[in-house]
Write a protein that holds these residues in place. Structure first.
Motif, PDB file in Angstrom:
ATOM      1  N   ALA A  53      33.896  37.146  27.759  1.00  9.59           N
ATOM      2  CA  ALA A  53      34.333  37.344  29.504  1.00  9.59           C
ATOM      3  C   ALA A  53      34.988  38.613  29.183  1.00  9.59           C
ATOM      4  O   ALA A  53      35.424  39.082  28.481  1.00  9.59           O
ATOM      5  N   VAL A  54      35.168  38.857  30.649  1.00 11.21           N
ATOM      6  CA  VAL A  54      36.286  40.117  31.028  1.00 11.21           C
ATOM      7  C   VAL A  54      37.381  39.319  31.463  1.00 11.21           C
ATOM      8  O   VAL A  54      37.301  38.432  32.310  1.00 11.21           O
ATOM      9  N   TYR A  55      38.475  39.867  30.752  1.00  6.93           N
ATOM     10  CA  TYR A  55      39.872  39.288  31.116  1.00  6.93           C
ATOM     11  C   TYR A  55      40.556  40.381  31.864  1.00  6.93           C
ATOM     12  O   TYR A  55      40.632  41.558  31.677  1.00  6.93           O
ATOM     13  N   PHE A  56      41.450  39.819  33.081  1.00  8.65           N
ATOM     14  CA  PHE A  56      41.971  40.738  33.972  1.00  8.65           C
ATOM     15  C   PHE A  56      43.460  40.176  34.002  1.00  8.65           C
ATOM     16  O   PHE A  56      43.522  39.092  33.981  1.00  8.65           O
ATOM     17  N   CYS A  57      44.382  40.908  33.860  1.00  7.43           N
ATOM     18  CA  CYS A  57      45.666  40.757  34.451  1.00  7.43           C
ATOM     19  C   CYS A  57      45.903  41.258  35.648  1.00  7.43           C
ATOM     20  O   CYS A  57      45.128  41.986  36.152  1.00  7.43           O
ATOM     21  N   ALA A  58      46.810  40.371  36.434  1.00 11.44           N
ATOM     22  CA  ALA A  58      47.109  40.583  37.868  1.00 11.44           C
ATOM     23  C   ALA A  58      48.630  40.467  38.100  1.00 11.44           C
ATOM     24  O   ALA A  58      49.329  39.377  37.559  1.00 11.44           O
ATOM     25  N   GLU A  59      49.063  41.198  39.332  1.00  5.41           N
ATOM     26  CA  GLU A  59      50.486  41.089  39.565  1.00  5.41           C
ATOM     27  C   GLU A  59      50.230  41.119  40.908  1.00  5.41           C
ATOM     28  O   GLU A  59      49.611  41.465  41.879  1.00  5.41           O
ATOM     29  N   PRO A  60      51.352  40.279  42.003  1.00 14.11           N
ATOM     30  CA  PRO A  60      51.276  40.543  43.349  1.00 14.11           C
ATOM     31  C   PRO A  60      51.671  41.879  43.812  1.00 14.11           C
ATOM     32  O   PRO A  60      52.181  42.530  43.411  1.00 14.11           O
ATOM     33  N   LYS A  61      50.651  42.088  45.067  1.00 14.50           N
ATOM     34  CA  LYS A  61      50.965  43.251  45.534  1.00 14.50           C
ATOM     35  C   LYS A  61      52.290  43.151  46.475  1.00 14.50           C
ATOM     36  O   LYS A  61      52.650  42.457  47.144  1.00 14.50           O
ATOM     37  N   GLY A  62      53.034  44.552  46.695  1.00 13.05           N
ATOM     38  CA  GLY A  62      54.328  44.543  47.278  1.00 13.05           C
ATOM     39  C   GLY A  62      55.216  43.464  46.896  1.00 13.05           C
ATOM     40  O   GLY A  62      55.284  42.934  45.679  1.00 13.05           O
ATOM     41  N   SER A  63      55.917  43.068  47.968  1.00 13.29           N
ATOM     42  CA  SER A  63      57.141  41.947  47.726  1.00 13.29           C
ATOM     43  C   SER A  63      56.950  40.949  48.341  1.00 13.29           C
ATOM     44  O   SER A  63      57.945  40.130  48.420  1.00 13.29           O
ATOM     45  N   GLY A  64      55.701  40.604  48.706  1.00 10.42           N
ATOM     46  CA  GLY A  64      55.420  39.475  49.567  1.00 10.42           C
ATOM     47  C   GLY A  64      55.198  38.132  48.551  1.00 10.42           C
ATOM     48  O   GLY A  64      54.711  36.853  49.239  1.00 10.42           O
ATOM     49  N   GLY A  65      55.464  38.108  47.320  1.00  7.09           N
ATOM     50  CA  GLY A  65      55.346  36.832  46.564  1.00  7.09           C
ATOM     51  C   GLY A  65      53.900  36.569  46.248  1.00  7.09           C
ATOM     52  O   GLY A  65      53.494  35.601  46.054  1.00  7.09           O
ATOM     53  N   GLY A  66      53.034  37.390  46.553  1.00  7.59           N
ATOM     54  CA  GLY A  66      51.518  37.289  46.575  1.00  7.59           C
ATOM     55  C   GLY A  66      50.923  36.695  47.758  1.00  7.59           C
ATOM     56  O   GLY A  66      49.536  36.914  47.671  1.00  7.59           O
ATOM     57  N   ALA A  67      51.472  36.736  48.788  1.00  5.26           N
ATOM     58  CA  ALA A  67      50.767  36.137  49.941  1.00  5.26           C
ATOM     59  C   ALA A  67      49.762  37.262  50.639  1.00  5.26           C
ATOM     60  O   ALA A  67      48.951  36.843  51.165  1.00  5.26           O
ATOM     61  N   ASP A  68      50.184  38.647  50.358  1.00  4.07           N
ATOM     62  CA  ASP A  68      49.491  39.603  50.821  1.00  4.07           C
ATOM     63  C   ASP A  68      48.593  40.189  49.443  1.00  4.07           C
ATOM     64  O   ASP A  68      48.178  41.467  49.473  1.00  4.07           O
ATOM     65  N   GLY A  69      48.294  39.167  48.685  1.00  2.66           N
ATOM     66  CA  GLY A  69      47.216  39.680  47.570  1.00  2.66           C
ATOM     67  C   GLY A  69      47.562  39.996  46.072  1.00  2.66           C
ATOM     68  O   GLY A  69      48.949  40.146  46.108  1.00  2.66           O
ATOM     69  N   LEU A  70      46.810  40.102  45.386  1.00  3.93           N
ATOM     70  CA  LEU A  70      47.048  40.801  43.761  1.00  3.93           C
ATOM     71  C   LEU A  70      46.404  42.045  43.671  1.00  3.93           C
ATOM     72  O   LEU A  70      45.487  42.417  44.362  1.00  3.93           O
ATOM     73  N   THR A  71      47.213  42.864  42.724  1.00  3.31           N
ATOM     74  CA  THR A  71      46.694  43.892  42.193  1.00  3.31           C
ATOM     75  C   THR A  71      46.186  43.733  40.732  1.00  3.31           C
ATOM     76  O   THR A  71      46.838  43.021  40.033  1.00  3.31           O
ATOM     77  N   PHE A  72      44.747  44.245  40.354  1.00  2.00           N
ATOM     78  CA  PHE A  72      44.335  43.584  39.417  1.00  2.00           C
ATOM     79  C   PHE A  72      44.140  44.853  38.316  1.00  2.00           C
ATOM     80  O   PHE A  72      43.985  46.093  38.734  1.00  2.00           O
ATOM     81  N   GLY A  73      44.138  44.716  37.178  1.00  2.00           N
ATOM     82  CA  GLY A  73      43.923  45.718  36.024  1.00  2.00           C
ATOM     83  C   GLY A  73      42.292  45.933  35.965  1.00  2.00           C
ATOM     84  O   GLY A  73      41.484  45.255  36.901  1.00  2.00           O
ATOM     85  N   LYS A  74      41.900  46.975  35.338  1.00  2.00           N
ATOM     86  CA  LYS A  74      40.475  47.239  35.027  1.00  2.00           C
ATOM     87  C   LYS A  74      39.918  46.150  34.371  1.00  2.00           C
ATOM     88  O   LYS A  74      38.607  46.143  34.592  1.00  2.00           O
ATOM     89  N   GLY A  75      40.660  45.617  33.388  1.00  2.00           N
ATOM     90  CA  GLY A  75      39.758  44.464  32.746  1.00  2.00           C
ATOM     91  C   GLY A  75      39.544  44.837  31.361  1.00  2.00           C
ATOM     92  O   GLY A  75      39.141  45.809  30.931  1.00  2.00           O
TER      93      GLY A  75
END
Lengths: 110, 115
Positions: free
Chosen positions: B86-108
């Motif tokens: 499969a393709v594996y992605f790491c992700a972290e929360p966008k901004g400082s909203g604890g993830g409520a405003d989405g995730l930023t994904f790596g390229k995989g």
């Protein structure tokens, strides 16, 4: 248990036609909802997110829009599709930190 | 700017070997990280996450390591199986909203299992 549905699974649309993709979540209340787009062989790009009914935040300027008419329903729309709108559209939900994704809609604009 | 990226676009391993997928991040303020697995034509599937106050977290056949000093995250898969392709992605929360405003994904990273 929670489940997330997206439809349609695949869609082929001509340039300039409208778009409506629907996402629904079951088994949870007041989730945060998200729309992402994934181009072929690429990562996910956040398009919109919503923390409640009628509350929509847009991440990127484009010819797409989103609406949340009900607590567990999230709709992605366009009045006129562009070729560049082709991609894999993913809906996701979260309550705490983890986001859980739907099966996606493959959109091809010709 | 904030970004999450992967070191290698493709990783090929022999069935039964251990796999290590790496990820570099730049946002020191991120308080958690997530690994997703995406099979062809499907949505990403949550694998495991780790809070920033942890160095290691283990799941079933998977271990995530976090090195905050060098801003590095890795996913280790033990005894790789064909179903791990499969393709594996790491992700972290966008901004400082604890993830409520989405995730930023790596390229995989595309993990390929060889028989």
């Amino acid at each position: 248990s929670q489940t997330i549905h997206q439809w349609p699974a695949t869609l082929v649309q001509p340039v300039g036609s409208p778009l409506s993709l629907e996402c629904t979540v079951e088994g949870t209340s007041n989730p945060n909802l998200y729309w992402y787009r994934q181009a072929a062989g690429r990562g996910l790009q956040l398009l919109f997110y919503s923390v409640g009914i009628g509350q929509i935040s847009s991440e990127v300027p484009q010819n797409l829009s989103a609406s949340r008419p009900q607590d567990r329903q999230f709709i992605l729309s366009s009045k006129k599709l562009l070729l560049s709108d082709s991609g894999f559209y993913l809906c996701a939900w979260s309550v705490l930190f983890e986001q859980f994704f739907g099966p996606g809609t493959r959109l091809t604009v010709l | 700017g904030e970004s999450v990226g992967l070191h290698l676009p493709t990783l090929s391993v022999q069935e039964g070997d251990n796999s290590i997928i790496n990820c570099a991040y730049s946002n020191s303020a991120s308080d958690y990280f997530i690994w997703y697995k995406q099979e062809s034509g499907k949505g990403p599937q949550f694998i495991i996450d780790i809070r920033s106050n942890m160095d290691k977290r283990q799941g079933q056949r998977v271990t995530v390591l976090l090195n905050k000093t060098v801003k590095h995250l890795s996913l280790q898969i033990a005894a790789t199986q064909p179903g791990d392709s499969a393709v594996y992605f790491c992700a972290e929360p966008k901004g400082s909203g604890g993830g409520a405003d989405g995730l930023t994904f790596g390229k995989g990273t595309h993990l390929i299992i060889q028989p």
